[in-house]
Design an enzyme around this catalytic site. Structure first.
Site, PDB file in Angstrom:
ATOM      1  N   ARG A 177      -6.033  39.771  22.776  1.00  0.00           N
ATOM      2  CA  ARG A 177      -5.465  38.729  23.635  1.00  0.00           C
ATOM      3  C   ARG A 177      -5.140  39.257  25.026  1.00  0.00           C
ATOM      4  O   ARG A 177      -4.131  38.899  25.630  1.00  0.00           O
ATOM      5  CB  ARG A 177      -4.209  38.114  23.010  1.00  0.00           C
ATOM      6  CG  ARG A 177      -4.393  37.630  21.581  1.00  0.00           C
ATOM      7  CD  ARG A 177      -5.505  36.625  21.437  1.00  0.00           C
ATOM      8  NE  ARG A 177      -5.646  36.187  20.053  1.00  0.00           N
ATOM      9  CZ  ARG A 177      -6.712  35.564  19.572  1.00  0.00           C
ATOM     10  NH1 ARG A 177      -7.751  35.334  20.364  1.00  0.00           N
ATOM     11  NH2 ARG A 177      -6.764  35.186  18.322  1.00  0.00           N
ATOM     12  N   ASN A 219      -0.480  44.893  15.523  1.00  0.00           N
ATOM     13  CA  ASN A 219      -1.392  45.182  14.413  1.00  0.00           C
ATOM     14  C   ASN A 219      -1.748  46.661  14.550  1.00  0.00           C
ATOM     15  O   ASN A 219      -2.813  47.029  15.023  1.00  0.00           O
ATOM     16  CB  ASN A 219      -2.636  44.300  14.481  1.00  0.00           C
ATOM     17  CG  ASN A 219      -2.271  42.822  14.393  1.00  0.00           C
ATOM     18  OD1 ASN A 219      -1.422  42.428  13.613  1.00  0.00           O
ATOM     19  ND2 ASN A 219      -2.924  42.003  15.206  1.00  0.00           N
ATOM     20  N   GLU A 300      -0.022  37.725   8.740  1.00  0.00           N
ATOM     21  CA  GLU A 300      -1.432  37.761   9.140  1.00  0.00           C
ATOM     22  C   GLU A 300      -2.149  39.003   8.595  1.00  0.00           C
ATOM     23  O   GLU A 300      -2.909  39.665   9.300  1.00  0.00           O
ATOM     24  CB  GLU A 300      -1.555  37.689  10.664  1.00  0.00           C
ATOM     25  CG  GLU A 300      -0.966  36.407  11.236  1.00  0.00           C
ATOM     26  CD  GLU A 300      -1.141  36.302  12.738  1.00  0.00           C
ATOM     27  OE1 GLU A 300      -1.361  35.192  13.226  1.00  0.00           O
ATOM     28  OE2 GLU A 300      -1.044  37.342  13.436  1.00  0.00           O
ATOM     29  N   LYS A 375       9.752  34.570  18.224  1.00  0.00           N
ATOM     30  CA  LYS A 375       8.935  33.800  19.159  1.00  0.00           C
ATOM     31  C   LYS A 375       9.693  32.556  19.609  1.00  0.00           C
ATOM     32  O   LYS A 375      10.465  31.981  18.849  1.00  0.00           O
ATOM     33  CB  LYS A 375       7.615  33.400  18.510  1.00  0.00           C
ATOM     34  CG  LYS A 375       6.663  34.563  18.302  1.00  0.00           C
ATOM     35  CD  LYS A 375       5.239  34.095  18.060  1.00  0.00           C
ATOM     36  CE  LYS A 375       4.304  35.300  17.940  1.00  0.00           C
ATOM     37  NZ  LYS A 375       2.877  34.923  17.934  1.00  0.00           N
ATOM     38  N   ASP A 380       3.477  29.380  17.499  1.00  0.00           N
ATOM     39  CA  ASP A 380       2.801  30.516  18.122  1.00  0.00           C
ATOM     40  C   ASP A 380       2.407  30.214  19.551  1.00  0.00           C
ATOM     41  O   ASP A 380       1.249  29.909  19.823  1.00  0.00           O
ATOM     42  CB  ASP A 380       1.562  30.877  17.292  1.00  0.00           C
ATOM     43  CG  ASP A 380       0.963  32.226  17.665  1.00  0.00           C
ATOM     44  OD1 ASP A 380       1.554  32.933  18.504  1.00  0.00           O
ATOM     45  OD2 ASP A 380      -0.087  32.585  17.111  1.00  0.00           O
ATOM     46  N   GLU A 402      10.805  36.322  22.074  1.00  0.00           N
ATOM     47  CA  GLU A 402       9.458  36.788  22.404  1.00  0.00           C
ATOM     48  C   GLU A 402       8.743  35.699  23.181  1.00  0.00           C
ATOM     49  O   GLU A 402       8.495  34.611  22.672  1.00  0.00           O
ATOM     50  CB  GLU A 402       8.677  37.147  21.134  1.00  0.00           C
ATOM     51  CG  GLU A 402       7.277  37.681  21.419  1.00  0.00           C
ATOM     52  CD  GLU A 402       6.546  38.126  20.160  1.00  0.00           C
ATOM     53  OE1 GLU A 402       7.172  38.833  19.335  1.00  0.00           O
ATOM     54  OE2 GLU A 402       5.377  37.754  19.993  1.00  0.00           O
ATOM     55  N   GLU A 408      -2.429  33.314  25.922  1.00  0.00           N
ATOM     56  CA  GLU A 408      -3.336  33.183  24.774  1.00  0.00           C
ATOM     57  C   GLU A 408      -3.741  31.739  24.511  1.00  0.00           C
ATOM     58  O   GLU A 408      -4.920  31.410  24.492  1.00  0.00           O
ATOM     59  CB  GLU A 408      -2.695  33.788  23.535  1.00  0.00           C
ATOM     60  CG  GLU A 408      -3.550  33.644  22.293  1.00  0.00           C
ATOM     61  CD  GLU A 408      -2.878  34.180  21.046  1.00  0.00           C
ATOM     62  OE1 GLU A 408      -3.420  33.965  19.951  1.00  0.00           O
ATOM     63  OE2 GLU A 408      -1.807  34.799  21.154  1.00  0.00           O
ATOM     64  N   GLU A 526      -0.599  20.801  29.907  1.00  0.00           N
ATOM     65  CA  GLU A 526      -0.149  20.071  28.718  1.00  0.00           C
ATOM     66  C   GLU A 526      -0.845  18.718  28.636  1.00  0.00           C
ATOM     67  O   GLU A 526      -1.262  18.284  27.551  1.00  0.00           O
ATOM     68  CB  GLU A 526       1.365  19.877  28.771  1.00  0.00           C
ATOM     69  CG  GLU A 526       1.918  19.131  27.558  1.00  0.00           C
ATOM     70  CD  GLU A 526       3.427  18.956  27.609  1.00  0.00           C
ATOM     71  OE1 GLU A 526       4.022  18.777  26.535  1.00  0.00           O
ATOM     72  OE2 GLU A 526       4.001  19.002  28.723  1.00  0.00           O
ATOM     73  N   TRP A 557      -3.649  28.301   8.205  1.00  0.00           N
ATOM     74  CA  TRP A 557      -2.894  28.860   9.321  1.00  0.00           C
ATOM     75  C   TRP A 557      -1.705  28.007   9.722  1.00  0.00           C
ATOM     76  O   TRP A 557      -0.858  28.438  10.506  1.00  0.00           O
ATOM     77  CB  TRP A 557      -3.824  29.094  10.510  1.00  0.00           C
ATOM     78  CG  TRP A 557      -4.887  30.095  10.187  1.00  0.00           C
ATOM     79  CD1 TRP A 557      -6.215  29.852   9.983  1.00  0.00           C
ATOM     80  CD2 TRP A 557      -4.711  31.500   9.979  1.00  0.00           C
ATOM     81  NE1 TRP A 557      -6.869  31.013   9.667  1.00  0.00           N
ATOM     82  CE2 TRP A 557      -5.979  32.051   9.658  1.00  0.00           C
ATOM     83  CE3 TRP A 557      -3.612  32.353  10.026  1.00  0.00           C
ATOM     84  CZ2 TRP A 557      -6.161  33.400   9.388  1.00  0.00           C
ATOM     85  CZ3 TRP A 557      -3.805  33.708   9.760  1.00  0.00           C
ATOM     86  CH2 TRP A 557      -5.058  34.220   9.451  1.00  0.00           C
TER      87      TRP A 557
END
Length: 839
Positions: A177, A219, A300, A375, A380, A402, A408, A526, A557
């Site tokens: 990302r 990750n 994830e 977050k 997300d 966060e 992204e 938006e 998801w």
């Protein structure tokens, strides 16, 4: 604030963006006589010291802004006509003058500017450096007015996270990302020897008062914990240290098993506990002032304590105990959800519930050096989400928010989207815990629940591109993030003006134009991507970039829209839905439980309604979709004229690079508009009252042209092509598509809709009566930096526009496409736009 309005020295040299807002562009004082300091006294001579760095930065700033060469001394004897920079404690040792400065929090500073005497004092060395940057910012913006004031941060944690990978190579780069090129830290499993870009980045971060950076992907690769790489981590830390920025590492929970020789990573196993204690001791030997750890566990596909039926609390506290003796913090992400067993067929299932479900039960049990990193919304980084209810549910636990500077789900730096107004909707939200005022920002600062540790984290993902983020205008988000993390009530419009003056100069028209564009950008995005709280209607199964609303549903998801032929939206009520609304304190839960009191901009987040449901505005949901998507695209097109008005007022390189992206955004906003409207028109069967959807009178569909060496092809998803089809070449030879113009003679903007996919660079030429109008290559994957696509879809769909083309009725327009590799010169349509018409 009194500003002296100076003229910038004539812009002659192009700028590449590397200096960001620290350009220190020269100012022409004209005939004004202003007295400036003639020397610098930096109250520390250690080259690792932020105070020493402050002296060098002040010297550099005076040289650039005022063409003055100031000498630096470190002897601790302040003189008149000098800039004195250091800590309050050092100043007290060396000066006989009493200091009437207020008490400062950690990292705070006091600045006093009077004529040719300037005093900059920090509560610590980092604060002194922040004060130096503040003074230089005032100078660079032409503010020479006397000032005396103190400022301290709202929260102690002000970090950025990076999703850089050791082994990232190839088309997608080495930053997950990331849209500004490969990592500034690593490539091909090697940490760079030349880390000069890290020093440049450290300057930028320090100037906006960021005090921590996590340098690897959440990750995480466990190799970072080996001696081979810790030596490089120590070198990276040495480049950040003089700027007061501490380095942190993301951890792979399974490291004891993956690299440690153990057969388990169970956080309650004594051998695992000992392994982490020993490894952490080793890490701190390499980097004694390391900020701490960041952990993504059991989300994830990442390993974590749930693998062994242990709790997230067990995992977090294991790391906390290992880091505690070294003063380290453990940032434990609340981004935990089950992506295996989540079923949309279960009406009660809801990914948004996960954070509270996982963490509320452990409130007050986390060690005091654990910070739960939350977050801003429950899903997300969507274009609009409600504030995460977890902020209200763990009052006895340290928390940080966060945010995401890297865009992204928000245009991936290819679309201008100024994010602070979005962040304000979260930070200023009142959670009403115990029926008392509970602003999210007061939870983060610790003020509301009397916590000492908390604050702000942003995923920034800069890269080796000279613009850092891939786009000059996107840097306003990084700048504003730092300012807001320091003081979340800062005016985001005024902050934007500061950034613009520092980045592009003092011309009022430049400042006003960029402000207008930027402040309109998030509402416009938006409008043409996803409104009414339905989330960003992007392709969540692939690139997270272009439009693909059906991809949101029928997968594990959890970013569902539950759209069918009659209705749309997630029912998150307690009485009939997933119960998510009930995770908020009573006053907020009551508001969101009822359609009548839910704000329209979050309607489809909380309620499942018919397309014909009428909003508070009186419009139906489906008509609102149609109208807003058209409005948003119109606004995106208006950015072009605004930017073009600045030609000659901004250096050529940055002007052209920004123009390219704004042209692209205008075209891609049409892709978004048409894809979303076509999809829901097809899904609902309800017509647009204004008869715009599916009706494009100025377009000529490529499949309707006379084709030679081209053939029609069905595009998938169908709604990402005008008329649901495009054309591709049938061999490795060029193809032609020809048509005669049946529109009235006149001057038009001629646009070509086409697809630019990866692993090929096709070439297109467009002719009017066999006279070449223009040519271009399919090289967006090199120019844009976003995650590209290998398919004809909403990610690869784009268009190019040629302005002011004189066309006569009966003229012939011909496109010649030359394929390259898998890119078969695909074309969607041609459109001739009369003045004032936006397709």
């Amino acid at each position: 604030m009194r500003l002296l309005h100076f003229l910038l020295v004539t812009l002659v040299a192009a700028e590449d963006g590397l200096d960001g807002w620290l350009r220190y562009a020269p100012l022409d004082l004209g005939h004004k006589h202003v007295s400036f300091p003639t020397s610098i006294v930096a109250l520390n001579s250690s080259k690792d010291s932020p105070v020493y760095t402050a002296g060098l930065e002040l010297q550099k700033g005076f040289k650039g802004i005022l063409s003055q060469n100031l000498k630096i001394s470190h002897d601790g004897r302040p003189t008149s006509s000098a800039i004195i920079v250091g800590t309050v404690a050092e100043y007290s040792k060396t000066s006989n003058k009493p200091l009437n400065a207020p008490k400062l929090k950690e990292d705070g500073f006091w600045l006093s500017t009077h004529g040719n005497t300037v005093t900059i004092l920090g509560q610590n060395e980092r604060g002194a450096l922040y004060g130096a940057f503040e003074y230089l910012s005032r100078l660079a913006q032409g503010d020479l007015s006397p000032a005396t004031y103190a400022t301290s941060p709202d929260a102690p944690i002000r970090w950025v996270n990076h999703w850089d990978n050791l082994n990232g190579t190839g088309t997608h780069g080495s930053v997950e990302r990331g849209y500004g090129g490969d990592s500034i830290f690593y490539k091909d499993n090697v940490i760079y020897q030349d880390l000069s870009r890290v020093t440049d980045y450290a300057r930028l971060l320090a100037s906006i008062r960021i005090n921590g950076v996590v340098i690897n992907n959440v990750n995480a690769d466990p190799a970072f914990l080996t001696d081979k790489y810790l030596e490089g981590v120590a070198r990276i830390a040495s480049h950040f240290r003089p700027y007061g920025v501490k380095v942190g590492l993301s951890l792979n929970f399974a490291s004891p098993q993956l690299i440690g020789g153990l057969n388990t990573f169970d956080p309650l196993d004594p051998s695992v506990v000992e392994w982490w204690r020993t490894t952490t001791n080793k890490v701190y030997k390499y980097v004694p002032d390391m900020a701490g750890y960041l952990v993504k566990a059991n989300s994830e596909g990442q390993p974590g304590p749930l693998t062994y039926n242990r709790t997230l609390l067990d995992g977090a506290n294991m790391f906390a105990k290992a880091a505690k003796p070294h003063g380290g913090i453990v940032m434990f992400r609340a981004f935990v959800y089950d992506s295996v067993n989540l079923k949309e067929s279960d009406w009660k299932a809801d990914r948004a519930n996960a954070a509270v479900d996982h963490f509320k039960q452990f409130d007050g049990q986390f060690d005091d050096n654990v910070v739960v990193q939350i977050k801003y919304g429950p899903i997300d980084f969507q274009v609009r989400e409600p504030a995460s209810p977890l902020f209200a549910n763990i009052p006895k636990t340290n928390v940080a928010i966060e945010l995401q500077v890297t865009q992204e789900y928000l245009g991936q730096q290819c679309h201008l989207v100024y994010l602070p107004p979005l962040w304000n909707t979260i930070l200023d939200f009142d959670l009403r815990v115990d029926n008392k005022k509970t602003l999210v920002r007061d939870v983060l600062s610790g003020e509301r629940f009397k916590r000492n540790l908390g604050g702000y984290v942003a995923v920034s993902n800069v890269g080796v591109n000279s613009t850092w983020l891939g786009s000059h205008l996107a840097m306003s988000n990084l700048y504003a993030y730092g300012r807001m993390a320091w003081e979340p009530t800062v005016d985001v419009k005024a902050t934007l003006d500061d950034w613009t003056r520092l980045t592009f100069g003092l011309d009022k028209s430049v400042i006003n134009t960029i402000n207008k564009m930027s402040m309109q950008s998030w509402p416009a995005y938006e409008q043409y991507t996803g409104n009414l709280g339905i989330q960003t209607l992007t392709d969540i199964l692939y690139a997270h970039y272009g439009p693909n609303p059906p991809s949101q549903d029928d997968n594990p998801w959890g970013q569902w829209t539950r759209a069918d032929a009659d209705s749309i939206g997630m029912d998150r009520t307690v009485w009939n839905g997933t119960g998510f609304a009930g995770q908020y304190p009573t006053e907020v839960a009551r508001r969101y439980e009822r359609i009548e009191t839910t704000p329209d901009d979050l309607l489809l987040w909380f309620h499942h309604v018919p397309y014909t449901h009428r909003l508070h505005s009186g419009k139906t949901v489906i008509q609102h979709f149609y109208d807003e998507h058209y409005k948003g695209a119109e606004t995106a097109h208006s950015f072009l004229a605004m930017w073009k008005s600045l030609k000659g007022k901004i250096d050529k390189q940055r002007y052209e690079e920004v123009l390219f992206r704004l042209v692209y955004q205008a075209g891609h906003s049409i892709v978004w508009r048409d894809a979303i409207n076509n999809f829901y028109h097809n899904k609902s069967g309800i017509a647009d009252k204004s008869k715009r959807v599916g009706n494009h009178p100025w377009r000529i569909e490529a499949e309707s042209m006379t084709l030679k060496g081209y053939a029609p092809i069905a595009v998938n998803p169908f709604f990402t092509a005008s008329g649901f089809k495009g054309i591709v070449t049938t061999s490795n030879a060029p193809g032609t598509a020809t048509t005669k113009v049946n529109f009235p003679s006149g001057t038009y903007d001629l646009a070509v809709g086409y697809y630019d996919i990866i692993r090929g660079k096709a070439n297109w030429k467009v002719y009017i009566n066999d006279k070449l109008l223009g040519a271009w290559d399919g090289d967006n994957e090199d120019k844009l930096g976003h995650w590209p696509s290998e398919f004809l879809d909403g990610h690869s769909a784009t268009r190019i526009t040629f302005d002011g083309v004189k066309i006569k009725k009966g003229d012939t327009i011909k496109i010649v496409g030359t394929p390259n590799g898998p890119e078969l010169a695909p074309v969607d349509y041609i459109v001739l736009l009369p003045k004032g018409i936006i397709d």
